[in-house]
Design a protein around this motif. Structure first.
Motif, PDB file in Angstrom:
ATOM      1  N   ASP A 247       0.826  -1.205   0.000  1.00  0.00           N
ATOM      2  CA  ASP A 247       0.000   0.000   0.000  1.00  0.00           C
ATOM      3  C   ASP A 247       0.863   1.258   0.000  1.00  0.00           C
ATOM      4  O   ASP A 247       0.580   2.221  -0.719  1.00  0.00           O
ATOM      5  CB  ASP A 247      -0.938   0.012   1.209  1.00  0.00           C
ATOM      6  N   ARG A 251       0.955   4.022  -3.140  1.00  0.00           N
ATOM      7  CA  ARG A 251       0.646   5.451  -2.973  1.00  0.00           C
ATOM      8  C   ARG A 251       1.773   6.323  -3.525  1.00  0.00           C
ATOM      9  O   ARG A 251       1.537   7.278  -4.257  1.00  0.00           O
ATOM     10  CB  ARG A 251       0.417   5.782  -1.497  1.00  0.00           C
ATOM     11  N   HIS A 255       1.659   8.665  -6.991  1.00  0.00           N
ATOM     12  CA  HIS A 255       1.945  10.104  -6.883  1.00  0.00           C
ATOM     13  C   HIS A 255       3.012  10.501  -7.900  1.00  0.00           C
ATOM     14  O   HIS A 255       2.860  11.481  -8.637  1.00  0.00           O
ATOM     15  CB  HIS A 255       2.415  10.428  -5.466  1.00  0.00           C
ATOM     16  N   HIS A 286      -6.174   4.794  -3.604  1.00  0.00           N
ATOM     17  CA  HIS A 286      -4.968   5.215  -2.895  1.00  0.00           C
ATOM     18  C   HIS A 286      -4.728   6.721  -2.874  1.00  0.00           C
ATOM     19  O   HIS A 286      -3.966   7.207  -2.047  1.00  0.00           O
ATOM     20  CB  HIS A 286      -3.737   4.532  -3.505  1.00  0.00           C
ATOM     21  N   THR A 287      -5.333   7.474  -3.788  1.00  0.00           N
ATOM     22  CA  THR A 287      -5.041   8.910  -3.843  1.00  0.00           C
ATOM     23  C   THR A 287      -6.301   9.760  -3.841  1.00  0.00           C
ATOM     24  O   THR A 287      -6.216  10.973  -4.032  1.00  0.00           O
ATOM     25  CB  THR A 287      -4.212   9.273  -5.082  1.00  0.00           C
TER      26      THR A 287
END
Length: 293
Positions: A247, A251, A255, A286-287
């Motif tokens: 995880d 992330r 990004h 995740h974002t």
């Protein structure tokens, strides 16, 4: 850069791969008269050849197979701001006359459209190639080269500017969930030579944010084994620790991926080798909300 304060002149940023040309472009934008407008990034080397024209200038619905909806191109998205054309040396020859016309007239025509639209865009381009040599080899248009190189800026490799390591590292760390870099980590970063330039430095900072320690320098063994070894806790379940690390990596990777792709989800999916729909699900998980593209 100080000499260009307030300027909207077209700039060609040159330097080795990974030296931080996008950071220079962003600084040029922030110091210009159009700093209040958008900063749009297009990686010319990451777009499929048959989609470059659409990516730059947009398209009308039904203009080609798969064009199920109209879409603005990068020039229109950057109207009133700066368009950063990264890896401009990879732009296909057949698209170069269209870019030249857009630069000279300020007009862009969407694929499938009858009329052109006027835009006010400051263009900054970047390349690791010798474009002057490319013009002599007929792989890049000479007139476009001179139109882009109104001002030329050369970015030296990171090994020649060690004083930049700390501010760059701190900037990368801030962009990753406010990650802090302790003094010993900064000292270790400053002691390395960074053959892959600012990109390698950025990846090292991201690895520290994800794993808690720095990867080994290039050419000195495994990049991840030492860091992973420090994180392994044999008293905790395997699946639980694996999921946590995955995880965190996901992330940070997403990004960096979306920034490199200029927040364009279609381009990002191609760079990552992922289905666009699946990438959208990863971004949502995740974002937060899906990014543009």
């Amino acid at each position: 850069l100080l000499r260009l304060e307030g300027s909207v002149a077209t700039v060609l940023v040159e330097g080795e791969s990974g030296v931080g040309k996008e950071l220079v472009a962003h600084a040029l934008h922030e110091g210009s008269r159009v700093s209040g407008g958008p900063f749009v990034v297009v990686n010319c080397g990451a777009i499929p050849r048959d989609l470059v024209e659409s990516e730059l200038f947009g398209h009308k619905r039904g203009a080609f197979t798969g064009a199920v909806a109209a879409r603005r191109g990068a020039f229109e998205s950057a109207d009133g701001g700066t368009l950063f054309l990264d890896e401009i040396g990879e732009l296909p020859l057949e698209v170069q006359p269209m870019l030249l016309r857009a630069l000279e007239t300020g007009e862009v025509r969407q694929v499938g459209a009858d009329e052109a639209r006027h835009v006010r865009v400051r263009v900054v381009a970047a390349t690791h190639r010798d474009l002057a040599k490319a013009t002599k080899e007929a792989s890049f248009r000479e007139d476009l080269y001179y139109r882009l190189a109104v001002v030329r800026l050369h970015v030296a490799p990171l090994r020649e500017r060690p004083d930049d390591i700390e501010p760059l590292a701190l900037g990368f760390a801030t962009s990753v969930e406010g990650q802090d870099l302790p003094a010993p980590i900064l000292e270790e970063l400053k002691a390395r030579s960074w053959p892959a330039n600012a990109r390698e430095l950025r990846n090292a900072v991201y690895a520290y944010a994800a794993l808690g320690s720095l990867p080994q320098p290039s050419g000195k063994g495994s990049l991840l084994d030492p860091a992973l070894a420090e994180l392994v806790d044999p008293s905790r379940p395997y699946a639980e620790q694996k999921d946590e690390l995955c995880d965190r990596f996901t992330r940070i990777y997403l990004h960096a991926l979306m920034r490199h792709a200029g927040a364009n989800q279609t381009v990002a999916a191609k760079l990552a080798g992922l289905d666009r729909t699946y990438l959208g699900r990863l971004l949502a998980k995740h974002t937060g909300p899906k990014r543009g593209g």
